[in-house]
Design a protein around this motif. Structure first.
Motif, short mmCIF file in Angstrom:
data_model
loop_
_atom_site.label_atom_id
_atom_site.label_comp_id
_atom_site.label_asym_id
_atom_site.label_seq_id
_atom_site.Cartn_x
_atom_site.Cartn_y
_atom_site.Cartn_z
N ALA A 1 41.37 56.47 36.81
CA ALA A 1 41.52 55.81 38.10
C ALA A 1 40.37 54.83 38.31
O ALA A 1 39.22 55.22 38.47
CB ALA A 1 41.54 56.85 39.20
N LEU A 2 40.70 53.55 38.31
CA LEU A 2 39.71 52.51 38.59
C LEU A 2 40.03 51.81 39.90
O LEU A 2 39.52 50.73 40.17
CB LEU A 2 39.68 51.49 37.45
CG LEU A 2 39.29 52.01 36.07
CD1 LEU A 2 39.31 50.88 35.05
CD2 LEU A 2 37.92 52.66 36.08
N GLN A 3 40.87 52.43 40.72
CA GLN A 3 41.34 51.81 41.95
C GLN A 3 40.18 51.35 42.82
O GLN A 3 39.29 52.12 43.18
CB GLN A 3 42.20 52.80 42.74
CG GLN A 3 43.02 52.16 43.84
CD GLN A 3 44.14 51.30 43.30
OE1 GLN A 3 44.77 51.66 42.32
NE2 GLN A 3 44.38 50.17 43.94
N GLY A 4 40.17 50.06 43.13
CA GLY A 4 39.17 49.50 44.03
C GLY A 4 37.84 49.17 43.40
O GLY A 4 36.96 48.62 44.06
N LYS A 5 37.65 49.51 42.13
CA LYS A 5 36.39 49.16 41.47
C LYS A 5 36.30 47.66 41.25
O LYS A 5 37.31 47.01 40.94
CB LYS A 5 36.24 49.91 40.14
CG LYS A 5 35.94 51.39 40.30
CD LYS A 5 35.64 52.05 38.96
CE LYS A 5 35.34 53.53 39.10
NZ LYS A 5 34.05 53.79 39.76
N ASP B 1 39.58 45.41 40.57
CA ASP B 1 39.52 43.98 40.86
C ASP B 1 38.59 43.36 39.83
O ASP B 1 37.47 43.85 39.63
CB ASP B 1 39.00 43.72 42.27
CG ASP B 1 39.92 44.28 43.34
OD1 ASP B 1 41.15 44.22 43.15
OD2 ASP B 1 39.41 44.79 44.36
N VAL B 2 39.04 42.28 39.19
CA VAL B 2 38.33 41.76 38.02
C VAL B 2 37.93 40.31 38.21
O VAL B 2 38.75 39.47 38.60
CB VAL B 2 39.19 41.90 36.75
CG1 VAL B 2 38.45 41.35 35.54
CG2 VAL B 2 39.59 43.35 36.51
N LEU B 3 36.68 40.02 37.89
CA LEU B 3 36.19 38.65 37.72
C LEU B 3 35.94 38.46 36.24
O LEU B 3 35.18 39.22 35.63
CB LEU B 3 34.90 38.42 38.51
CG LEU B 3 34.12 37.13 38.21
CD1 LEU B 3 34.92 35.90 38.59
CD2 LEU B 3 32.77 37.13 38.92
N THR B 4 36.59 37.46 35.65
CA THR B 4 36.36 37.19 34.24
C THR B 4 36.12 35.70 34.05
O THR B 4 36.28 34.90 34.99
CB THR B 4 37.53 37.66 33.37
OG1 THR B 4 37.14 37.60 31.98
CG2 THR B 4 38.79 36.83 33.58
N GLY C 1 46.12 42.99 43.17
CA GLY C 1 44.68 43.11 43.34
C GLY C 1 44.02 41.76 43.49
O GLY C 1 44.67 40.71 43.52
N GLU C 2 42.69 41.78 43.59
CA GLU C 2 41.91 40.55 43.75
C GLU C 2 41.24 40.21 42.42
O GLU C 2 40.33 40.93 41.97
CB GLU C 2 40.83 40.73 44.83
CG GLU C 2 39.97 39.48 45.03
CD GLU C 2 38.82 39.69 45.98
OE1 GLU C 2 38.01 38.76 46.14
OE2 GLU C 2 38.71 40.79 46.56
#
Length: 249
Positions: A4-8, A33-36, A57-58
């Motif tokens: 579970a990575l929900q909201g990380k 949520d990922v910034l790449t 997600g964002e």
């Protein structure tokens, strides 16, 4: 049991192709949520953005050359401005070249070291204010760093140093509740195999099938899984380690 990575909130460098792309998409589908970032515009960037939209997600895909310190600092600023905090960082962006050591130019040595090693130092340092207790950093190393590979002295030196950086920071940052580990891939089949002549791709698959205990190359998803595990709370007592994901090469 699900990871579970929900909201990380995650920063994953070099996320538009290959291993990085697999990690980004797996993390997004697991609820993060990922910034790449990417170095060059192109179809891979556009298609990743579309896949991330479908994942929900964002998510943000920004341009950044991690071989440049000023660009790395700007990327850390993007993470601060867009997320306000980070729960995990994956230092995946890297470059490689194959040059005999006797002919290795100083500028190529610097390019490989800067992108594969210096960028990780700077990203971790500049994102420290965003990393709280429970945060996890995963550095993508290389199984070849331990083995040594001809024509890649600069690359294996950088990846070996990344392991040393990881072990030192595990002890320095551990009291703050920040974990840091290395995932060292063996030979993973990415879209790069599709761009090769069919005969060469088949030859590589055959070669590594004979060299690995599992008698095949790894998949991107099989590499992403261990990375997500180390980003998750299930690995809360693991730090300073190198996890070889190499099929028993």
């Amino acid at each position: 049991m699900e990871l579970a990575l929900q909201g990380k909130k995650l920063l994953i460098t070099g996320g538009t192709r290959g291993i990085g792309r697999g990690i980004v998409l797996a993390a997004a589908r697991a609820g993060a949520d990922v910034l790449t970032c990417h170095r060059q515009d192109g179809e891979a960037v556009d298609s990743l953005a579309e896949e991330l939209k479908r994942a929900g997600g964002e998510h943000h895909v920004v341009r950044c050359d991690v071989g440049e310190i000023s660009e790395v600092d700007r990327l850390a600023g993007e993470a601060r401005d867009r997320f306000g905090r980070l729960d995990g960082v994956v230092n995946n962006a890297g470059v490689i070249s194959h040059i005999p050591f006797a002919e290795l130019p100083a500028e190529e040595w610097s390019r490989i070291i800067d992108t594969n090693l210096t960028a990780s130092y700077r990203i971790i340092q500049q994102t420290l204010p965003l990393l709280g207790a429970g945060a996890s950093v995963v550095n993508i190393g290389s199984r070849g760093a331990a083995a040594g590979i001809p024509l890649r002295a600069h690359y294996t030196a950088a990846k070996s140093a990344l392991t040393g950086l990881t072990r030192s920071l595990a002890k320095e940052l551990g009291p703050r509740g920040i974990r840091i580990n290395v995932v060292a891939p063996g030979v993973i089949e990415t879209e790069a195999f599709d761009a090769m002549p069919a005969e060469r791709a088949a030859g590589l698959r055959d070669t590594y099938a004979r060299k690995t205990a599992l008698a095949r190359l790894g998949t991107v998803d099989e590499l992403a899984g261990p990375v997500l595990f180390l980003l998750s709370d299930f690995s809360g007592y693991i730090t300073g380690e190198t996890l070889n994901v190499d099929g028993g090469i």
